[in-house]
Design an enzyme around this catalytic site. Structure first.
Site, PDB file in Angstrom:
ATOM      1  N   LYS A  70       0.843  -1.213   0.000  1.00  0.00           N
ATOM      2  CA  LYS A  70       0.000   0.000   0.000  1.00  0.00           C
ATOM      3  C   LYS A  70       0.868   1.249   0.000  1.00  0.00           C
ATOM      4  O   LYS A  70       0.403   2.354   0.232  1.00  0.00           O
ATOM      5  CB  LYS A  70      -0.924   0.019   1.224  1.00  0.00           C
ATOM      6  N   LYS A 110       2.867   2.158   2.221  1.00  0.00           N
ATOM      7  CA  LYS A 110       2.826   2.750   3.570  1.00  0.00           C
ATOM      8  C   LYS A 110       3.943   2.131   4.393  1.00  0.00           C
ATOM      9  O   LYS A 110       4.209   0.940   4.296  1.00  0.00           O
ATOM     10  CB  LYS A 110       1.484   2.434   4.255  1.00  0.00           C
TER      11      LYS A 110
END
Ligand code: C2G
Length: 132
Positions: free
Chosen positions: A44, A46
């Site tokens: 993601k 992240k």
């Protein structure tokens, strides 16, 4: 028993996370959180401050959360819903429409995001005001 599920990274816990967890739990009697693993976070794009184990322990301390399971891939939601006999899937409306394919398996609800807060904003604010 009406079972609810939601998914996320839940890093640097803030009121937006608490609101979605509280509001999701209000739709049923049991709330499962699919917590993004550290590896899935990379997918993601992240990088969470707290690792999976710590994010899990923090979520498990929240009164609205009944169970935390790992989220390792995008494709696991149908299996999670079937295996856990989930009735309702809840996400913030930044995801509106993205999970409508789950309507075949459970109710899908998108709730308004809490305005003005995000993990990204927290990190940015700390970058700017180093002495905060
Ligand atoms: N959220 C919110 N209000 C905010 C910030 C976040 O309601 N101000 C909600 C998001 O909409 C999401 C949940 O809190 O439903 C968790 O947010 P993140 O930890 O950022 O999760 P995300 O990266 O969106 O991951 O498979 C789904 C993904 O794992 C969702």
């Amino acid at each position: 028993m009406k079972k609810v599920i939601t998914y996320g990274t839940f890093d640097l816990l803030h009121i937006g996370h608490i609101n979605i967890l509280k509001n999701a739990k209000n739709y049923g009697d049991h709330l499962t959180v699919g917590l993004s693993s550290d590896e899935f976070n990379l997918l993601k794009n992240k990088k969470s401050y707290h690792n999976y184990a710590n994010r899990k322990a923090i979520l498990e301390a929240i009164r609205y959360v009944d169970q935390v399971i790992p989220e390792n891939e995008w494709e696991q939601k149908i299996k999670d819903i079937v295996d856990n006999k989930i009735n309702i899937f809840v996400m913030g409306d930044d995801w509106k429409g993205k999970f409508d394919y789950l309507k075949e398996y459970c109710e899908v609800i998108y709730l308004p995001r809490t305005v003005g807060i995000s993990t990204t904003k927290i990190k940015e604010d700390f970058k700017v005001n180093k002495n905060v």
